[in-house]
Write a protein that holds these residues in place. Structure first.
Motif, PDB file in Angstrom:
ATOM      1  N   THR A 362       0.886  -1.338   0.041  1.00 12.31           N
ATOM      2  CA  THR A 362       0.059   0.055  -0.099  1.00 12.31           C
ATOM      3  C   THR A 362       0.944   1.362  -0.087  1.00 12.31           C
ATOM      4  OG1 THR A 362      -0.057   0.047   2.159  1.00 12.31           O
ATOM      5  CG2 THR A 362      -1.945  -0.976   1.334  1.00 12.31           C
ATOM      6  N   GLN A 363       2.214   1.052   0.463  1.00 11.95           N
ATOM      7  CA  GLN A 363       3.054   2.129   0.374  1.00 11.95           C
ATOM      8  C   GLN A 363       3.706   2.486  -0.898  1.00 11.95           C
ATOM      9  OE1 GLN A 363       2.798   4.204   3.140  1.00 11.95           O
ATOM     10  NE2 GLN A 363       1.229   2.747   3.568  1.00 11.95           N
ATOM     11  N   SER A 494      -3.816   0.695  -4.533  1.00 10.91           N
ATOM     12  CA  SER A 494      -3.378   0.735  -3.137  1.00 10.91           C
ATOM     13  C   SER A 494      -4.207   0.069  -2.078  1.00 10.91           C
ATOM     14  CB  SER A 494      -2.616   2.238  -2.643  1.00 10.91           C
ATOM     15  OG  SER A 494      -1.448   2.359  -3.538  1.00 10.91           O
TER      16      SER A 494
END
Length: 548
Positions: A362-363, A494
């Motif tokens: 997600t980063q 994401s």
């Protein structure tokens, strides 16, 4: 995949069966067959970007390439198991391999994405026959539990190897020629596998007590297809459009009818009575949710690197060596761990690792095309999958009496495949819905784009979503909104990774907390685990291996 494909244990080769070449020949043929089936499953992972460019596809159309394969496997693998028992496992594998050859030919010649769906569905039907047929043919010629455990471990190793190298095969042949060439390679592999099976495999069958459940098969297949159609098309067509709403409603009604049919069936394809056992029900639910998380993360990665970032197919394939490779490399380690550590704890640990890897994803920065940030999360997800996929069947089977082990194995593997089928569908729905909303909002608030660019980009997005805008040539109307589309897609995927992480954590909690207070039958666990130690799928998948 099924181990015994039913309630009875696998029978030995039928008297008079053709070409009784024995264990070694059947092992070679079964491993070749499962390698081809899993290669067909995982091949599109590195090619989604090229499909999008060459066939002018949009997001949900790419989802259907993977979903068509997995739907065919999930809908018909129970019935294929019965057909193999009735008419012969060697014959079933030959038929399945011929279907893969035909499906790959269709895919290689496909002028449109719709034809590619047909090829994927044919490949899924073939793989759905090859997975149970090859495994039951192999176990039928083993002499004892030790040889059976070794045979299944080798079989699972070739399955995992197919999942690991398939994206690389696709990337290499797409690089030197066209993505179509990789499907022609698959045709060649299928023909070689057919020759091996015809020449080496021993025929076996176990027709006693086996009957087709036509009503159950029809209601299950139709209901599942309708529900998943609504889930795939909803993000782009709109959740309130008539086709999506009708498909969802009819699908739910037909699946409810399936439950009623199965409760009254003499020989159900899906024995719902197993779910009266809390341990079995909990482990099965964890398998569906956990495998959804795994294959969802794999599908999100293939979309992120391919249609979103437009990376070279070889570069797209490399992370999949980490996502799929550990399931092959760690087979000996996981097999030993299953003898020393409670499978429920291995299952929990695997899901936790998948969750951590997905959370790290997600980063990721959608504008950064360096593969470095992918390496650690991909490896964590791959190791988590290796631990969890090998433990699912062991946990489920340790909770049921020995005489139900065959049906429990078949049911667990089908549910695991269902998780694999749901992964791309859920990820596609979440990512594309989120990306569409983010792009519309950004486009409306843009102060740098001309009114003409805004209008053109909006029209293109209405037809194909932000993924279509992201792929526009630099000189095309609306191409000025490329940056907004890329950012929106980064946001969408994401969010999809986050959903995968949450799903994996839910599966981990179910595995850890749902088994509290349940005492497993140690003797039964040792007996059933010996036959099911290695991973059986992708992606997945999966059983039969994880299929992205």
């Amino acid at each position: 995949m099924t181990f015994n494909n039913g309630t009875t244990t696998s029978q030995g080769p039928t008297a008079g069966a053709a070409r009784p070449t024995g264990y070694a020949g059947t092992l070679a043929a079964a491993c070749g067959a499962v390698f081809v089936a899993q290669t067909a499953n995982a091949l599109p992972a590195s090619l989604n970007g090229l499909f999008q460019q060459n066939l002018n596809t949009h997001g949900s159309q790419l989802t259907w390439i993977t979903a068509a394969f997995m739907l065919a496997v999930v809908c018909f693998e129970f019935t294929f198991g019965v057909l193999g028992d009735l008419f012969g496992r060697r014959r079933l594998v030959l038929t399945g391999t011929a279907l893969v050859a035909a499906g790959s030919t269709v895919a290689a010649l496909a002028p449109t994405v719709q034809v590619l769906w047909i090829g994927a569905a044919l490949n899924g039907l073939g793989a759905g026959a090859m997975f149970p047929g090859s495994l039951t043919a192999l176990t039928a010629v083993t002499r004892d539990a030790r040889q059976r455990a070794h045979a299944v471990a080798v079989w699972a190793g070739f399955l995992s190897a197919g999942a690991a190298v398939s994206p690389l095969i696709g990337g290499v042949f797409a690089k030197v020629g066209s993505w179509r060439g990789s499907f022609w390679v698959l045709v060649g592999l299928a023909l070689v596998s057919m020759a091996l099976t015809a020449a080496l495999a021993t025929e076996s069958r176990a027709p006693e007590g086996r009957r087709l459940d036509v009503a159950g098969q029809v209601t299950f297949a139709v209901g599942l297809v309708l529900v998943l159609f609504a889930a795939v098309e909803g993000p782009e067509s709109g959740w309130t459009t008539l086709p999506v709403m009708l498909s969802l409603a009819l699908g739910v009604v037909i699946l409810a009818a399936f439950v009623v049919v199965e409760l009254g069936a003499e020989s159900p394809i899906f024995d719902l009575r197993l779910f009266r056992n809390r341990a079995f029900a909990v482990s099965s639910l964890a398998a569906v949710i956990g495998m959804l998380a795994f294959l969802g993360a794999c599908f999100a990665s293939s979309m992120w690197l391919g249609p979103v970032q437009h990376q070279d197919p070889i570069r797209v394939a490399l992370p999949f060596l980490l996502l799929q490779g550990p399931a092959f490399v760690l087979i000996p380690v996981v097999s030993r761990l299953l003898h020393r550590v409670a499978p429920a704890w291995l299952l929990t640990s695997g899901f936790v690792l998948i969750a951590i890897g997905a959370l790290m994803c997600t980063q990721l920065d959608v504008t950064n095309t360096d593969l470095g940030p992918f390496l650690v999360p991909a490896l964590l997800i791959g190791i988590g999958f290796a631990l969890s996929v090998s433990s699912v069947t062991a946990v489920a089977l340790s909770s049921v009496p020995p005489h139900l082990a065959g049906m429990a194995s078949a049911t667990t593997n089908m549910l695991r495949d269902l998780g694999f089928a749901l992964g791309p569908v859920v990820v596609g729905a979440v990512a594309l819905s989120s990306a569409g909303s983010a792009f519309t909002s950004s486009l409306s608030g843009s102060t740098t784009l001309s009114s003409g660019d805004v209008m053109a980009a909006r029209q293109i997005a209405e037809a194909g979503g932000p993924i279509a805008v992201n792929s526009l040539p630099a000189e095309a109307p609306g191409a000025a909104a490329h940056g907004l589309a890329l950012d929106a897609l980064g946001t969408g995927f994401s969010t999809a990774y986050l959903v995968c992480a949450v799903a994996a954590l839910i599966a981990a909690a179910l595995a850890a907390l749902g088994m509290i207070g349940i005492r497993s039958d140690t003797a039964n666990e040792a007996e059933t685990t010996a036959a099911t130690l290695p991973p059986t799928e992708w992606a997945e998948p999966t059983a039969d291996a994880a299929r992205p």
